[in-house]
Design an enzyme around this catalytic site. Structure first.
Site, PDB file in Angstrom:
ATOM      1  N   GLY A   1      69.096  -6.351 -11.876  1.00  0.00           N
ATOM      2  CA  GLY A   1      69.802  -5.143 -11.498  1.00  0.00           C
ATOM      3  C   GLY A   1      71.303  -5.219 -11.739  1.00  0.00           C
ATOM      4  O   GLY A   1      71.909  -6.295 -11.660  1.00  0.00           O
TER       5      GLY A   1
ATOM      6  N   LEU B   1      70.519  -9.117  -8.597  1.00  0.00           N
ATOM      7  CA  LEU B   1      71.598  -8.651  -9.452  1.00  0.00           C
ATOM      8  C   LEU B   1      71.796  -9.523 -10.675  1.00  0.00           C
ATOM      9  O   LEU B   1      71.880 -10.751 -10.584  1.00  0.00           O
ATOM     10  CB  LEU B   1      72.909  -8.578  -8.670  1.00  0.00           C
ATOM     11  CG  LEU B   1      72.977  -7.517  -7.564  1.00  0.00           C
ATOM     12  CD1 LEU B   1      74.343  -7.538  -6.906  1.00  0.00           C
ATOM     13  CD2 LEU B   1      72.683  -6.128  -8.124  1.00  0.00           C
ATOM     14  N   CYS B   2      71.927  -8.862 -11.815  1.00  0.00           N
ATOM     15  CA  CYS B   2      72.143  -9.547 -13.086  1.00  0.00           C
ATOM     16  C   CYS B   2      73.387 -10.428 -13.063  1.00  0.00           C
ATOM     17  O   CYS B   2      73.396 -11.515 -13.620  1.00  0.00           O
ATOM     18  CB  CYS B   2      72.258  -8.488 -14.190  1.00  0.00           C
ATOM     19  SG  CYS B   2      72.839  -9.094 -15.783  1.00  0.00           S
ATOM     20  N   PHE B   3      74.456  -9.948 -12.415  1.00  0.00           N
ATOM     21  CA  PHE B   3      75.710 -10.685 -12.478  1.00  0.00           C
ATOM     22  C   PHE B   3      75.738 -11.911 -11.564  1.00  0.00           C
ATOM     23  O   PHE B   3      76.732 -12.628 -11.514  1.00  0.00           O
ATOM     24  CB  PHE B   3      76.888  -9.738 -12.203  1.00  0.00           C
ATOM     25  CG  PHE B   3      77.293  -8.975 -13.437  1.00  0.00           C
ATOM     26  CD1 PHE B   3      78.405  -9.340 -14.163  1.00  0.00           C
ATOM     27  CD2 PHE B   3      76.522  -7.917 -13.893  1.00  0.00           C
ATOM     28  CE1 PHE B   3      78.769  -8.664 -15.317  1.00  0.00           C
ATOM     29  CE2 PHE B   3      76.869  -7.225 -15.045  1.00  0.00           C
ATOM     30  CZ  PHE B   3      77.995  -7.602 -15.759  1.00  0.00           C
TER      31      PHE B   3
ATOM     32  N   HIS C   1      73.093 -13.950 -12.108  1.00  0.00           N
ATOM     33  CA  HIS C   1      72.283 -14.788 -12.997  1.00  0.00           C
ATOM     34  C   HIS C   1      73.136 -15.135 -14.216  1.00  0.00           C
ATOM     35  O   HIS C   1      73.454 -14.260 -15.027  1.00  0.00           O
ATOM     36  CB  HIS C   1      71.023 -14.055 -13.456  1.00  0.00           C
ATOM     37  CG  HIS C   1      70.125 -13.634 -12.344  1.00  0.00           C
ATOM     38  ND1 HIS C   1      68.984 -12.902 -12.564  1.00  0.00           N
ATOM     39  CD2 HIS C   1      70.183 -13.826 -11.008  1.00  0.00           C
ATOM     40  CE1 HIS C   1      68.377 -12.662 -11.407  1.00  0.00           C
ATOM     41  NE2 HIS C   1      69.102 -13.214 -10.450  1.00  0.00           N
TER      42      HIS C   1
END
Length: 245
Positions: free
Chosen positions: A77, A136-138, A140
């Site tokens: 996300g 959340l993508c940020f 990862h």
């Protein structure tokens, strides 16, 4: 002869329109062989989930109140708020094949632009990946992502259609109150604060230089203008499609 890339107008729109426009751009690349590049922002804070994420994951970090939708690309996300979003669509064929991942290539461009502004950053390499949280993508950090002082500031995702490639991604400009643990580039000691428009111009010029392409201002075709609301209604503004997982 330099390859041609159509530069679409910088715009701000709601999430469903943004995602439908990216998909229409991909269809044009696959059907008509047109390469396109665009930059845009979001008219309101929006959470996008990766294509394969469960819709319930938005509740994990108390993000349920945000307007949300599902992307057509994978990954985790993203809270789209204080950022500039880029996307490009490249046709199939030898001209646009790349030995290196296009994600890495574009993030190297961002790295070089930030270096010109006095802000050092690093591209994550294999063996350095880490997962700092869920959803959340940020949080990862995977190979190819761009980090400043250990925090991810740029992430991207891809989708293919009949050999054509869509890549889109976010560059964080500053912290969002919905994700205060994720700083943007303007939260660091940068020579000059960058707006979405000014960063888009710098990235456009660097993209043209690195790819040795001719970027020419253009506009959406009549077919694309007709397709965008149809795609939007079918998918990104459709609650059933967004909540299918």
């Amino acid at each position: 002869m330099k390859p041609q890339i159509r530069l679409l107008p910088f715009a701000s729109a709601d999430g469903a329109t943004n995602m439908a426009a990216d998909e229409a751009m991909l269809e044009t690349a696959a059907t008509h062989g047109v390469a396109s590049l665009r930059f845009y922002t979001w008219t309101e804070p929006t959470l996008t989930l990766g294509y394969f994420q469960a819709s319930q994951e938005r509740e994990r970090l108390s993000l349920a109140p945000l307007r949300w939708l599902r992307r057509s690309t994978g990954g985790a996300g993203i809270v789209h708020h204080h950022e500039v979003t880029y996307s490009f669509a490249l046709p199939a064929g030898e001209r646009w094949k790349s030995e290196n991942s296009w994600i890495c290539r574009f993030h190297y461009l961002v790295r070089d632009v930030l270096a010109d502004q006095g802000l050092p950053s690093q591209v994550v390499v294999c063996g350095e990946e880490q997962k700092l949280g869920e959803t959340l993508c940020f949080l990862h950090q995977t190979p190819g992502d761009l980090v400043v002082a250990g925090s991810k500031v740029a992430g991207s995702a891809q989708r293919k259609l009949r050999g054509a490639l869509l890549q889109h991604g976010s560059v964080l400009l500053r912290r969002s109150e919905y994700a205060p643990h994720l700083p943007g580039i303007n939260d660091y000691a940068i020579q000059k604060q960058l707006t979405a428009e000014s960063l888009a111009e710098l990235l456009r010029d660097k993209f043209a230089s690195e790819t040795q392409s001719a970027i020419e201002a253009g506009d959406w075709s009549a077919d694309e203008q007709a397709r965008i609301p149809l795609i939007q209604a079918e998918k990104y503004a459709n609650p059933e499609w967004n909540a299918k997982r």
